[in-house]
Scaffold this active site. Sequence first.
Site, PDB file in Angstrom:
ATOM      1  CB  CYS A 198       1.445  -8.009  -3.607  1.00 45.32           C
ATOM      2  SG  CYS A 198       0.492  -8.490  -5.071  1.00 45.32           S
ATOM      3  CD  GLN A 199       0.721  -5.538  -8.293  1.00 48.70           C
ATOM      4  OE1 GLN A 199       0.861  -4.969  -7.215  1.00 48.70           O
ATOM      5  NE2 GLN A 199      -0.457  -5.637  -8.897  1.00 48.70           N
TER       6      GLN A 199
END
Length: 425
Positions: free
Chosen positions: A90-91
Amino acid sequence: MMKKIGHLVLGVSESQIPFQYVDLCAGIGGFHLAMRSLGGKCVGAAEVNDSCVDAYRANFPTTPMLGDITSIDSPSDIPAFDLVCAGFPCQPFSKAGKQLGFEDESRGKLFFSILDIIDAHPETKGFIFENVRNLADNKSNWSVICEELKKRDFIITEDPLILSPSDFGIPQKRERVFILGIKKRDRDQRILPNSRITEGDLDLRKKPCENNAAFGILDKDVDESFAVAPDVEEALLAWDEFRFGTGIKTIGFPIWLSHFGIGIDRDSDFFESMGIAEMPNWKQNYLRHNRHFYHLHRDFVDDWVKRYHMYDRSKLLQKFEWNCGADVPDIKCGLIQIRQSGVRVKRPDLFPTLVAMPNTPIVWDEGMGHFRRITTKEAAKLQSFDPDYRFGESDNQTYRQLGNAVNVEIARQLGKGLLRLMRKE
């Protein structure tokens, strides 16, 4: 009686439908727990984080580990599977990061590695992907994902499916976007006649959380090692005194001690020293609100700051947000989180999102007589992990892993809904 489609076996029971799946960007196995409860067998799990791999192996010792999905020489060598589960990183899309999306060279391209594995397995019937909500807010990234999946003849959830554990009676506010798909050839046209999947098609069993539900997951007789440090507890109690001492039950803006201007008499001098002209409008408003608040309560604030040595404390403890309104009597009755933005107190209905950073929610423990962090077991409840799941020895590591994990109950309901939409002959 069971009927078999390739290696997808469908029977009369919707709660146990044997199938095979691959677990990509697997973390500590949230998808594994969910799919296993539906009768799924994992043919392989890909994860690069060493501590997550250790936890995965400890809990699912018979599952082959595939390593880094970007380094799999021959994806076709992975045993055949029906479903793909993936919580791809998700970063690159998170508001907490740089939001480089697919331009992130280290992690943004992993979505395409997942597609490479799907391309090598034409027997794939469906998938469930999970990511941060912000992924769906970027129309460019969302469009790329949808187009790539539809190119491969999947019917998908084109409208972002945003779900939180709180939608299912679990007291945690944690919105994530889920992307589901079924190959056109494998859908049951009687219950999925359209060219897209909607939330209604999945027949999810939602239920609201009750008031004060957060306290319902707390354990009794918690070890005192979870108590916060004495200086943190002193600061939390000091902020509670601050509310009562100023006579303000609700505060409609964050309190930042640095924005009071203690020791500076003239507003113009203070604003100039803070560089107000260069601030964005929202920060100018905070500055003016704090300065005005200080003028109204100057005698109390000056004494309070001195008595509690507030300017000698961490910058995080010099900021305070009360998000409880007037119906929560004091800080011991709220949920606390110490964030980069300072001390935040919320109503005890829903815990804030567990994240992969050391800002674990804090509660008042009546039996202990101290503020404490929620335990790793309590955090695991918020992510619907099995009570007997074996985490590592480090609590901080466990909090981070749970902060990155998919919620098991949400994944289970989505898996059940997806299987329901598949052909049964």
